[in-house]
Motif scaffolding. Structure first.
Motif, mmCIF file in Angstrom:
data_model
loop_
_atom_site.group_PDB
_atom_site.id
_atom_site.type_symbol
_atom_site.label_atom_id
_atom_site.label_comp_id
_atom_site.label_asym_id
_atom_site.label_seq_id
_atom_site.Cartn_x
_atom_site.Cartn_y
_atom_site.Cartn_z
ATOM 1 N N LEU A 1 0.812 -1.219 0.000
ATOM 2 C CA LEU A 1 0.000 0.000 0.000
ATOM 3 C C LEU A 1 0.845 1.268 0.000
ATOM 4 C CD1 LEU A 1 -2.672 -1.094 2.627
ATOM 5 C CD2 LEU A 1 -2.877 -1.144 0.139
ATOM 6 N N ASP A 2 2.068 1.178 0.544
ATOM 7 C CA ASP A 2 2.899 2.385 0.610
ATOM 8 C C ASP A 2 4.376 2.006 0.481
ATOM 9 O OD1 ASP A 2 3.345 5.313 1.325
ATOM 10 O OD2 ASP A 2 4.514 4.306 2.879
ATOM 11 N N THR A 3 5.113 2.795 -0.309
ATOM 12 C CA THR A 3 6.550 2.553 -0.516
ATOM 13 C C THR A 3 7.373 3.809 -0.223
ATOM 14 O OG1 THR A 3 6.338 3.110 -2.872
ATOM 15 C CG2 THR A 3 6.124 0.784 -2.259
ATOM 16 N N TYR B 1 11.489 -0.393 4.283
ATOM 17 C CA TYR B 1 10.157 -0.483 4.881
ATOM 18 C C TYR B 1 9.062 -0.404 3.814
ATOM 19 C CZ TYR B 1 12.299 0.418 9.459
ATOM 20 O OH TYR B 1 13.055 0.349 10.594
ATOM 21 N N ILE B 2 7.989 -1.159 4.048
ATOM 22 C CA ILE B 2 6.804 -1.064 3.200
ATOM 23 C C ILE B 2 5.562 -1.117 4.081
ATOM 24 C CG2 ILE B 2 7.848 -2.097 1.131
ATOM 25 C CD1 ILE B 2 6.496 -4.759 1.937
ATOM 26 N N GLY B 3 4.506 -0.465 3.622
ATOM 27 C CA GLY B 3 3.197 -0.606 4.255
ATOM 28 C C GLY B 3 2.398 -1.600 3.442
ATOM 29 N N CYS B 4 1.837 -2.629 4.082
ATOM 30 C CA CYS B 4 1.136 -3.658 3.322
ATOM 31 C C CYS B 4 0.005 -4.267 4.141
ATOM 32 C CB CYS B 4 2.106 -4.744 2.857
ATOM 33 S SG CYS B 4 2.931 -5.613 4.212
ATOM 34 N N ILE B 5 -0.859 -4.983 3.460
ATOM 35 C CA ILE B 5 -1.989 -5.657 4.088
ATOM 36 C C ILE B 5 -2.100 -7.057 3.486
ATOM 37 C CG2 ILE B 5 -3.649 -4.744 2.417
ATOM 38 C CD1 ILE B 5 -5.689 -4.583 4.703
ATOM 39 N N ASN C 1 16.972 1.545 -6.491
ATOM 40 C CA ASN C 1 16.319 1.483 -7.810
ATOM 41 C C ASN C 1 15.771 0.082 -8.078
ATOM 42 O OD1 ASN C 1 16.820 4.165 -8.393
ATOM 43 N ND2 ASN C 1 18.804 3.744 -9.351
ATOM 44 N N PHE C 2 16.527 -0.930 -7.669
ATOM 45 C CA PHE C 2 16.054 -2.309 -7.839
ATOM 46 C C PHE C 2 14.763 -2.523 -7.051
ATOM 47 C CE2 PHE C 2 15.721 -6.544 -6.039
ATOM 48 C CZ PHE C 2 15.731 -7.349 -7.169
ATOM 49 N N LEU C 3 14.751 -2.106 -5.787
ATOM 50 C CA LEU C 3 13.577 -2.303 -4.944
ATOM 51 C C LEU C 3 12.366 -1.551 -5.496
ATOM 52 C CD1 LEU C 3 15.160 -2.060 -1.374
ATOM 53 C CD2 LEU C 3 14.254 -4.107 -2.488
ATOM 54 N N LYS C 4 12.597 -0.348 -6.000
ATOM 55 C CA LYS C 4 11.477 0.439 -6.536
ATOM 56 C C LYS C 4 10.870 -0.201 -7.785
ATOM 57 C CE LYS C 4 12.737 4.944 -4.633
ATOM 58 N NZ LYS C 4 13.166 6.334 -4.911
ATOM 59 N N LYS C 5 11.690 -0.931 -8.528
ATOM 60 C CA LYS C 5 11.170 -1.641 -9.703
ATOM 61 C C LYS C 5 10.432 -2.910 -9.308
ATOM 62 C CE LYS C 5 14.713 0.016 -12.951
ATOM 63 N NZ LYS C 5 15.864 -0.367 -13.813
ATOM 64 N N GLU C 6 10.947 -3.592 -8.287
ATOM 65 C CA GLU C 6 10.364 -4.868 -7.869
ATOM 66 C C GLU C 6 9.129 -4.700 -6.974
ATOM 67 O OE1 GLU C 6 11.249 -7.999 -8.779
ATOM 68 O OE2 GLU C 6 12.592 -7.027 -10.219
ATOM 69 N N ILE C 7 9.121 -3.642 -6.168
ATOM 70 C CA ILE C 7 8.040 -3.440 -5.193
ATOM 71 C C ILE C 7 7.395 -2.083 -5.451
ATOM 72 C CG2 ILE C 7 7.449 -3.329 -2.742
ATOM 73 C CD1 ILE C 7 9.976 -4.908 -2.136
ATOM 74 N N THR C 8 6.191 -2.114 -5.957
ATOM 75 C CA THR C 8 5.457 -0.893 -6.268
ATOM 76 C C THR C 8 4.122 -0.898 -5.532
ATOM 77 O OG1 THR C 8 4.457 -1.922 -8.213
ATOM 78 C CG2 THR C 8 6.516 -0.703 -8.545
ATOM 79 N N ALA C 9 3.550 0.285 -5.391
ATOM 80 C CA ALA C 9 2.255 0.394 -4.727
ATOM 81 C C ALA C 9 1.212 -0.451 -5.464
ATOM 82 C CB ALA C 9 1.814 1.853 -4.668
ATOM 83 N N GLU C 10 0.437 -1.207 -4.704
ATOM 84 C CA GLU C 10 -0.645 -2.068 -5.179
ATOM 85 C C GLU C 10 -0.153 -3.383 -5.786
ATOM 86 O OE1 GLU C 10 -3.420 -0.009 -7.637
ATOM 87 O OE2 GLU C 10 -3.701 1.623 -6.205
#
Length: 504
Positions: free
Chosen positions: A343-345, A352-356, A460-469
């Motif tokens: 839900l949040d990056t 850290y990430i916000g997730c459900i 940059n790797f994390l932002k490509k692999e883990i995105t909102a939603e």
């Protein structure tokens, strides 16, 4: 600017953060001082969420970082104030090497004001009265600040720097690094906490660090750590009051132990906090003393250095909502092999990430449907610290909690169902509606196994692999600390390692 261009700082040693013996090694990442790997391992339970995973130790003689030197001197000076000088401790240690093991106990007391609880066993205190020459000390610190160089590297947690406040430079201690641009600071001579931009900091050298500090964060002896919102709300009644701080330092041949207790007369606040935590967990409250039962003075006079914190203190006809009016669910330790929706990056650059959980999305949808149909009455609201409320983000309403009062009717809030933060004005805040009671099942998660320091390629790797939603598979919940869930995602870690290996 080269390190050689900066003022020379000495000494190149200090005291071990755990046992207080002479330390010639430092943590590779944050520069905490240790005398040995054994002490580093013993301190790991406290230290690991500053440096995850455990970095190696490096000799202080090889450490050219000015920030390390500054931290060294800062901690040495702090030890001079709190007990005895660094030189005396080391001298005593050298002369007693061949002596028979025996315990030494030193007791120190001082009157302090309890400013704020950070958790049940950690609180911010400041001296009851500033020294008579406090104004002169401020002038000297300001004079140094005007000529001090800007910090060109990111400061570490625990280091001391200078910051311009109300037109003069004052000392601040780094409490936490929130993101790429913001940092949480303790104003050492005012006893309050704020968030500022990193670029505003200047270097504090030896001449500035020699002055006594008027505030500090202390750990209470034999008090269980708890950050439960109900407990934190109940602890507020003890804030702003005067106590006697008792510091007992016991020295033996192996280590130096420190016990910190807050008392007033026959009342031991450490014990009262433990009772409160226990009774709250088991639905009792009759054994806990109220602040009215403790005959101490609440300082609200013109000499109180905390007046800046109270300028925007609101008055309400209705009681503020300081306990969550809904259930909060946190992933349980050892929960394994489940999917989450991110839900949040906004804090992904720190892991850290916000997730459900994917199976819990229906609860979030229900809450958001309520908020989409929320009829705004247009009544602006000034909430209290830690109060639950509704807050706007990009012109939409969300559930939120106030985590900081900035002044001038500005507040920092955390959006509970998404975990991101924002600073807004009272115009974008409303009282929490009584009929909104859907559970909050969003978790703030820290990905385990990432490199100690994330460089630009990692981020940059994390932002490509883990995105909102996006959907993410969590292999296991490793542990939960202060509502931060440490999770294992081996697929992400393995892919990152393989990409880096190919790049090499």
């Amino acid at each position: 600017m080269l390190a050689s261009d900066l003022p020379k700082l000495s000494p190149t040693w200090g005291l071990c953060i755990l046992c207080h013996k002479k330390a010639e090694w430092s943590c590779e990442r944050c520069f905490d001082l240790y005398c040995s790997m054994e002490c580093q391992r013993m301190d790991w339970q406290r230290h690991r969420y500053i440096c995850l995973p455990m970095p190696r130790l490096v000799p202080l003689s090889h450490a050219d970082s000015m920030l390390l030197r500054e931290k060294l001197i800062s901690e040495s000076k702090d030890n001079q104030v709190s007990s005895t000088s660094v030189e005396e401790l080391l001298k005593n240690d050298d002369t007693e090497k061949n002596a028979k093991p025996r315990n030494k106990i030193r007791n120190f007391t001082e009157n302090v004001i309890l400013v704020k609880f950070l958790s049940s066993n950690k609180c911010l205190v400041r001296t009851h009265k500033p020294p008579d020459n406090f104004a002169d000390i401020q002038k000297e610190i300001n004079a140094f600040g005007k000529n001090a160089p800007e910090l060109v590297v990111c400061p570490s947690v625990g280091s001391v720097a200078l910051l311009l406040y109300k037109g003069i430079y004052t000392r601040v201690e780094v409490l936490s690094i929130q993101d790429d641009k913001r940092i949480s600071l303790l104003y050492c001579d005012y006893g309050w906490i704020a968030t500022v931009a990193k670029v505003d900091l200047r270097m504090a050298v030896d001449d500035v660090l020699k002055f006594p500090r008027l505030s500090a964060v202390i750990i209470l002896h034999n008090v269980e750590e708890c950050s439960d919102s109900k407990v934190m709300s109940l602890l507020e009644k003890f804030e702003g009051l005067q106590y006697e701080l008792c510091r007992c330092i016991e020295t033996n041949s192996n280590k130096i132990g420190e016990e910190v207790t807050l008392t007033c007369g026959n009342v031991n606040l450490n014990e009262e906090i433990n009772k409160l935590c226990f009774d709250t967990n088991f639905g009792k409250s009759e054994n806990v003393k109220n602040s009215e039962d403790i005959e101490i003075k609440n300082l609200n006079n013109n000499e109180d250095l905390l007046l800046d914190l109270c300028l925007d203190e609101p008055c309400h006809k209705d009681k503020p909502i300081l306990s969550p009016p809904f259930d909060i669910y946190i992933f349980q330790t050892n929960l394994s092999n489940f999917k989450v929706v991110v839900l949040d990056t906004s804090a992904l650059s720190y892991g850290y990430i916000g997730c459900i959980a994917e199976t819990d999305l229906k609860y979030l949808v229900t809450v958001q449907e309520y908020l989409n149909n929320y009829e705004d009455n247009g009544q602006f609201y000034n909430p209290k610290l830690h109060e639950y409320c509704l807050a706007k983000f990009e012109n939409e309403w969300y559930r939120a909690r106030v985590v900081k009062i900035m002044g001038n009717s500005r507040y920092t809030v955390v959006y509970l169902d998404f975990t991101n933060e924002s600073t807004i004005t009272y115009q974008d805040i409303r009282r929490y509606p009584k009929d909104l009671n859907g559970p909050c099942r969003t978790n703030l998660c820290l990905i385990d196994g990432l490199p100690t320091t994330l460089n630009a390629d990692h981020i940059n790797f994390l932002k490509k692999e883990i995105t909102a939603e996006c959907k993410l598979v969590i292999d296991k919940v490793k542990e939960v600390v202060q509502q931060i869930v440490v999770v294992e995602c081996p697929a992400i870690i393995e892919k990152m390692n393989s990409v880096e290996f190919k790049a090499i």
